[in-house]
Design a protein around this motif. Sequence first.
Motif, PDB file in Angstrom:
ATOM      1  N   GLU A  46       0.826  -1.195   0.000  1.00  0.00           N
ATOM      2  CA  GLU A  46       0.000   0.000   0.000  1.00  0.00           C
ATOM      3  C   GLU A  46       0.865   1.251   0.000  1.00  0.00           C
ATOM      4  N   LEU A  47       0.322   2.293  -0.618  1.00  0.00           N
ATOM      5  CA  LEU A  47       1.002   3.581  -0.656  1.00  0.00           C
ATOM      6  C   LEU A  47       0.819   4.274   0.686  1.00  0.00           C
ATOM      7  N   VAL A  48       1.928   4.686   1.271  1.00  0.00           N
ATOM      8  CA  VAL A  48       1.903   5.343   2.576  1.00  0.00           C
ATOM      9  C   VAL A  48       1.966   6.856   2.433  1.00  0.00           C
ATOM     10  N   ALA A  49       2.914   7.318   1.622  1.00  0.00           N
ATOM     11  CA  ALA A  49       3.104   8.759   1.470  1.00  0.00           C
ATOM     12  C   ALA A  49       3.796   9.028   0.150  1.00  0.00           C
ATOM     13  N   SER A  50       3.526  10.199  -0.393  1.00  0.00           N
ATOM     14  CA  SER A  50       4.162  10.590  -1.647  1.00  0.00           C
ATOM     15  C   SER A  50       4.541  12.062  -1.586  1.00  0.00           C
ATOM     16  N   ILE A  51       5.539  12.426  -2.400  1.00  0.00           N
ATOM     17  CA  ILE A  51       5.999  13.810  -2.452  1.00  0.00           C
ATOM     18  C   ILE A  51       6.419  14.128  -3.875  1.00  0.00           C
ATOM     19  N   THR A  52       5.974  15.269  -4.372  1.00  0.00           N
ATOM     20  CA  THR A  52       6.331  15.672  -5.727  1.00  0.00           C
ATOM     21  C   THR A  52       7.691  16.367  -5.725  1.00  0.00           C
ATOM     22  N   SER A  53       8.146  16.715  -6.914  1.00  0.00           N
ATOM     23  CA  SER A  53       9.431  17.398  -7.039  1.00  0.00           C
ATOM     24  C   SER A  53       9.392  18.790  -6.418  1.00  0.00           C
ATOM     25  N   THR A  54       8.195  19.339  -6.243  1.00  0.00           N
ATOM     26  CA  THR A  54       8.047  20.650  -5.593  1.00  0.00           C
ATOM     27  C   THR A  54       7.563  20.508  -4.161  1.00  0.00           C
ATOM     28  N   SER A  55       7.707  19.281  -3.620  1.00  0.00           N
ATOM     29  CA  SER A  55       7.418  18.991  -2.205  1.00  0.00           C
ATOM     30  C   SER A  55       5.952  19.090  -1.822  1.00  0.00           C
ATOM     31  N   VAL A  56       5.083  18.846  -2.768  1.00  0.00           N
ATOM     32  CA  VAL A  56       3.664  18.672  -2.426  1.00  0.00           C
ATOM     33  C   VAL A  56       3.510  17.244  -1.910  1.00  0.00           C
ATOM     34  N   THR A  57       2.874  17.088  -0.767  1.00  0.00           N
ATOM     35  CA  THR A  57       2.810  15.782  -0.124  1.00  0.00           C
ATOM     36  C   THR A  57       1.383  15.239  -0.057  1.00  0.00           C
ATOM     37  N   ASN A  58       1.318  13.923   0.080  1.00  0.00           N
ATOM     38  CA  ASN A  58       0.033  13.253   0.240  1.00  0.00           C
ATOM     39  C   ASN A  58       0.258  12.029   1.118  1.00  0.00           C
ATOM     40  N   TYR A  59      -0.745  11.710   1.950  1.00  0.00           N
ATOM     41  CA  TYR A  59      -0.598  10.628   2.905  1.00  0.00           C
ATOM     42  C   TYR A  59      -1.806   9.706   2.900  1.00  0.00           C
ATOM     43  N   ALA A  60      -1.568   8.453   3.217  1.00  0.00           N
ATOM     44  CA  ALA A  60      -2.665   7.534   3.478  1.00  0.00           C
ATOM     45  C   ALA A  60      -3.365   7.995   4.770  1.00  0.00           C
ATOM     46  N   ASP A  61      -4.664   7.772   4.834  1.00  0.00           N
ATOM     47  CA  ASP A  61      -5.429   8.205   6.011  1.00  0.00           C
ATOM     48  C   ASP A  61      -4.865   7.592   7.293  1.00  0.00           C
ATOM     49  N   SER A  62      -4.372   6.376   7.184  1.00  0.00           N
ATOM     50  CA  SER A  62      -3.918   5.655   8.374  1.00  0.00           C
ATOM     51  C   SER A  62      -2.664   6.271   9.008  1.00  0.00           C
ATOM     52  N   VAL A  63      -1.943   7.118   8.275  1.00  0.00           N
ATOM     53  CA  VAL A  63      -0.705   7.686   8.812  1.00  0.00           C
ATOM     54  C   VAL A  63      -0.742   9.208   8.919  1.00  0.00           C
ATOM     55  N   LYS A  64      -1.821   9.828   8.476  1.00  0.00           N
ATOM     56  CA  LYS A  64      -1.908  11.289   8.540  1.00  0.00           C
ATOM     57  C   LYS A  64      -1.749  11.779   9.977  1.00  0.00           C
ATOM     58  N   GLY A  65      -0.932  12.809  10.124  1.00  0.00           N
ATOM     59  CA  GLY A  65      -0.696  13.369  11.447  1.00  0.00           C
ATOM     60  C   GLY A  65       0.396  12.660  12.225  1.00  0.00           C
ATOM     61  N   ARG A  66       0.839  11.503  11.741  1.00  0.00           N
ATOM     62  CA  ARG A  66       1.908  10.760  12.436  1.00  0.00           C
ATOM     63  C   ARG A  66       3.175  10.664  11.608  1.00  0.00           C
ATOM     64  N   PHE A  67       3.033  10.543  10.296  1.00  0.00           N
ATOM     65  CA  PHE A  67       4.175  10.395   9.400  1.00  0.00           C
ATOM     66  C   PHE A  67       4.391  11.684   8.607  1.00  0.00           C
ATOM     67  N   THR A  68       5.661  11.962   8.316  1.00  0.00           N
ATOM     68  CA  THR A  68       6.003  13.118   7.497  1.00  0.00           C
ATOM     69  C   THR A  68       7.013  12.696   6.441  1.00  0.00           C
ATOM     70  N   ILE A  69       6.681  12.944   5.179  1.00  0.00           N
ATOM     71  CA  ILE A  69       7.601  12.667   4.085  1.00  0.00           C
ATOM     72  C   ILE A  69       8.287  13.963   3.687  1.00  0.00           C
ATOM     73  N   SER A  70       9.564  13.853   3.373  1.00  0.00           N
ATOM     74  CA  SER A  70      10.317  15.021   2.920  1.00  0.00           C
ATOM     75  C   SER A  70      11.401  14.540   1.961  1.00  0.00           C
ATOM     76  N   ARG A  71      12.051  15.485   1.299  1.00  0.00           N
ATOM     77  CA  ARG A  71      13.097  15.106   0.361  1.00  0.00           C
ATOM     78  C   ARG A  71      14.187  16.157   0.326  1.00  0.00           C
ATOM     79  N   ASP A  72      15.366  15.691  -0.050  1.00  0.00           N
ATOM     80  CA  ASP A  72      16.520  16.565  -0.265  1.00  0.00           C
ATOM     81  C   ASP A  72      16.942  16.346  -1.710  1.00  0.00           C
TER      82      ASP A  72
END
Length: 122
Positions: A46-72
Motif C-alpha cells: 500500500e502507498l503510505v506517502a508521496s511527495i512531488t518534485s516541488t514537495s507537495v505531499t500526500n498521505y494515506a489516512d492511516s498515517v496522517k498526522g503521524r508520518f512526514t515525508i520530505s526530500r533533499d
Amino acid sequence: QVQLVESGGGLVQFGGSLRLSCAASGRIFSIYGMNWYRQAPGKQRELVASITSTSVTNYADSVKGRFTISRDNAKNTVYLQMNSLKPEDTAVYYCNALIQLRPGSIPTNGYWGQGTQVTVSS
C-alpha cells in the motif's frame, strides 16, 4: 544503473519513532515524484506517502498526522519520519521514484528499493 537504497528500519516500541531514508544513485537526470509504500505479511503493498518534485505531499489516512515525508533534492534522497508508531505499522517499507534518466527521455516509476523492515512492538 539506478539504485534506491533504504535505511533506518528497526524494532521500536508502541508510540516510538523511526526515520527512514532512501537514497537514489546512478545515472539520473531528474527525479520527479518519490513515494513510500509498505507491505505487511499477507497483505497487499500500500502507498503510505508521496511527495512531488516541488514537495507537495500526500498521505494515506492511516498515517496522517503521524508520518512526514520530505526530500533533499541535492542528495536525491527521500525521508519518512514516523512518529507515534503502532503495531499495525509493522511492515516492510519500500521507496519508489519516478526517474528521468536523460534529457528528453520518458520518466519511469519502475525503480524500487530493496525494502527495510519496521517492527513495532505492543
